[in-house]
Design an enzyme around this catalytic site. Sequence first.
Site, short mmCIF file in Angstrom:
data_model
loop_
_atom_site.label_atom_id
_atom_site.label_comp_id
_atom_site.label_asym_id
_atom_site.label_seq_id
_atom_site.Cartn_x
_atom_site.Cartn_y
_atom_site.Cartn_z
N TRP A 83 7.13 -0.55 -7.90
CA TRP A 83 8.29 -1.05 -7.15
C TRP A 83 9.47 -1.19 -8.10
O TRP A 83 10.58 -0.74 -7.78
CB TRP A 83 7.98 -2.40 -6.49
CG TRP A 83 9.04 -2.85 -5.53
CD1 TRP A 83 9.06 -2.67 -4.19
CD2 TRP A 83 10.27 -3.53 -5.86
NE1 TRP A 83 10.22 -3.18 -3.64
CE2 TRP A 83 10.99 -3.72 -4.65
CE3 TRP A 83 10.85 -3.99 -7.05
CZ2 TRP A 83 12.23 -4.36 -4.60
CZ3 TRP A 83 12.09 -4.63 -7.00
CH2 TRP A 83 12.76 -4.80 -5.79
N PHE A 116 3.55 -8.43 -9.60
CA PHE A 116 4.65 -9.32 -9.26
C PHE A 116 5.05 -10.10 -10.52
O PHE A 116 4.21 -10.35 -11.39
CB PHE A 116 4.24 -10.32 -8.16
CG PHE A 116 4.36 -9.78 -6.76
CD1 PHE A 116 5.36 -10.22 -5.91
CD2 PHE A 116 3.47 -8.82 -6.29
CE1 PHE A 116 5.48 -9.72 -4.62
CE2 PHE A 116 3.58 -8.31 -5.00
CZ PHE A 116 4.59 -8.77 -4.17
N THR A 118 3.99 1.58 -0.91
CA THR A 118 4.72 1.62 -2.17
C THR A 118 3.83 2.16 -3.29
O THR A 118 4.25 2.99 -4.10
CB THR A 118 5.24 0.22 -2.53
OG1 THR A 118 6.10 -0.24 -1.48
CG2 THR A 118 6.00 0.22 -3.85
N ARG A 120 2.29 8.21 6.98
CA ARG A 120 2.61 8.03 8.39
C ARG A 120 4.11 7.77 8.58
O ARG A 120 4.80 7.35 7.65
CB ARG A 120 1.83 6.84 8.97
CG ARG A 120 0.34 7.06 9.05
CD ARG A 120 -0.34 5.85 9.65
NE ARG A 120 -0.20 4.66 8.80
CZ ARG A 120 -0.48 3.42 9.20
NH1 ARG A 120 -0.90 3.20 10.42
NH2 ARG A 120 -0.34 2.41 8.37
N LYS A 139 0.82 -1.22 0.00
CA LYS A 139 0.00 0.00 0.00
C LYS A 139 0.85 1.27 0.00
O LYS A 139 0.59 2.19 -0.77
CB LYS A 139 -0.94 -0.05 1.20
CG LYS A 139 -1.95 1.09 1.25
CD LYS A 139 -3.01 0.83 2.29
CE LYS A 139 -2.48 0.98 3.70
NZ LYS A 139 -2.16 -0.22 4.42
N PHE A 143 -3.71 -0.63 7.28
CA PHE A 143 -4.33 -1.95 7.09
C PHE A 143 -5.32 -1.93 5.94
O PHE A 143 -5.17 -1.18 4.98
CB PHE A 143 -4.96 -2.44 8.40
CG PHE A 143 -3.97 -2.74 9.49
CD1 PHE A 143 -2.79 -3.43 9.21
CD2 PHE A 143 -4.19 -2.33 10.79
CE1 PHE A 143 -1.87 -3.70 10.21
CE2 PHE A 143 -3.27 -2.61 11.80
CZ PHE A 143 -2.11 -3.30 11.50
N ALA A 152 -3.59 1.35 13.39
CA ALA A 152 -4.85 1.35 12.64
C ALA A 152 -5.90 0.41 13.22
O ALA A 152 -7.02 0.37 12.73
CB ALA A 152 -4.59 0.98 11.18
N LYS A 182 7.20 -6.64 10.56
CA LYS A 182 6.37 -5.97 9.57
C LYS A 182 7.17 -5.12 8.59
O LYS A 182 6.84 -4.96 7.43
CB LYS A 182 5.33 -5.10 10.28
CG LYS A 182 4.34 -4.43 9.35
CD LYS A 182 3.28 -3.66 10.16
CE LYS A 182 2.29 -3.00 9.23
NZ LYS A 182 2.87 -1.89 8.47
#
Length: 556
Positions: free
Chosen positions: A409, A381, A73, A94, A71, A301, A273, A105
């Site tokens: 990415w 991906f 990224t 954030r 998210k 999230f 969150a 994480k």
Amino acid sequence: MKTDIQIAQEATLRPITDVVEPLGISFDDIELYGKYKAKLTFDKIEAVKENPVGKLILVTAINPTPAGEGKSTMTIGLADALTKIGKKTMIALREPSLGPVMGIKGGAAGGGYAQVLPMEDINLHFTGDMHAITTAHNALSALIDNHLHQGNELGIDQRRIIWKRVVDLNDRALRQVTIGLGSPLNGIPREDGFDITVASEIMAILCLATDIRDLKSRLANIVIGYRFDRTPVYVRDLKVEGALTLILKDALKPNLVQTVYGTPAFVHGGPFANIAHGCNSVLATSTALRLADYVVTEAGFGADLGAEKFLDIKMPNLPTSPDAIVIVATIRALKMNGGAAKDKLAQENVPAVEAGFANLARHVENMRKYGIPVVVAINEFVTDTEEEVAALRAKCQEIDVSVELASVWANGADGGVTLAGTLISTIENTPSNCKRLYNDADSIEEKITAVAREIYRADKVVFEKKAKMQIAQIVKNGWDHLPICMAKTQYSFSDAPTLLGAPTGFDITIRELVPKLGAGFIVALTGDVMTMPGLPKLPAALNMDVDEAGNAIGLF
């Protein structure tokens, strides 16, 4: 394939003064933290308050899985793509917490060629905001215990103090502690505990405050516990809100950085969150909207937690509502929601994509209930196959939602140009008519039921005896006008983390309610929500080091 940190260290950073100049921010408008980081002054924030408000784009996601969604990224890559096609754009993100960074994480600075920089600083100590929040929180804890030790003039019941201590690390050993042991000189013995800093109410307050005066007012309204007669005790009763505001005065100023591509970004605040509202600061988002034509922000999230709270808790404090919502997913995560095993996600599995699409479809339906247009962004991906992509596109067409693949990415701004174009077209052709899910005047039960039924799709809400008693107390104290902040597992629409996809036929159980009067919401706890995470067997810290030149190693 290069790691995130290799890409970050090889990037050419521009002085932050040059990055923000196109926004009308001069040298006198910022406070420098080295060459590449700065805080925006309160004078500049005040000076732009009458500027026109730009377009707001909220990035959210499906329920998180071990497969990853990306998210942050996508948020950064989309903003870079908007910059690339000539739009005056800012990001509002954030700040990462050291707990997840050193745990499992990871950070919150994006990845690949869609990162905010300097990545090492942002993921570690940055400008000291986390330390200031930790210090302010623990200063209040010390002042509470000193008040008890010095005679307890306010008649605080030490068994009903709800204000814990905090540390910005994952440390399960501190979840429950006993303090004041040893002798009468060491204070009044009592049970206590630690939360992680990002779960602190002070973090939530910092992210909802609009200025210094509002910050002080919110701090004064914190409920720290109850007297022997069960009446609430506020920070204002201790007369320490001024001292806490003093500790936080610089932390309230939004932090300015840049992306790999050079897009200016605010990175400021980081509330959980699940236990809090999971969004960056109101001050950063509001100011960005007055500096840029497009602002891309994110919520923590999945959309059932972060986006719901953005729209029902944060949005009323902003000058505008989102013009569009982008829901991020990966084909890998959809397959996992569709029943595919974690070690089989690289294998083609069209039926799993189609089955897992139910999770994405429900998030799309939920966000549309707010009257905001939705676009789906698929984080690409290399293992995605043409058949899987075709199946996903067909499913999106069935529910009439635009979907674009993005390779931000790997390709940075270039990988998000198609998505940016679709997003702008959506904003220009589909007006947003945003509305909240419930009204402030609704009862506590009605607000919770609205979220549980409309967003989670629960059959009913079960209020345990303790929760019912607390609701009665909340009503008695006149707090029932506040919005609800649902504390729930992030992994499922339900309160059971193993129920993936789009579960039905379940109830939501409310076991406890916690008033956060300073932040301005009531937390409703479901299931087991952890406010002090633990470290995994092999924490990320094991891979981290620093070379002789002071460069970080192994930081993602």
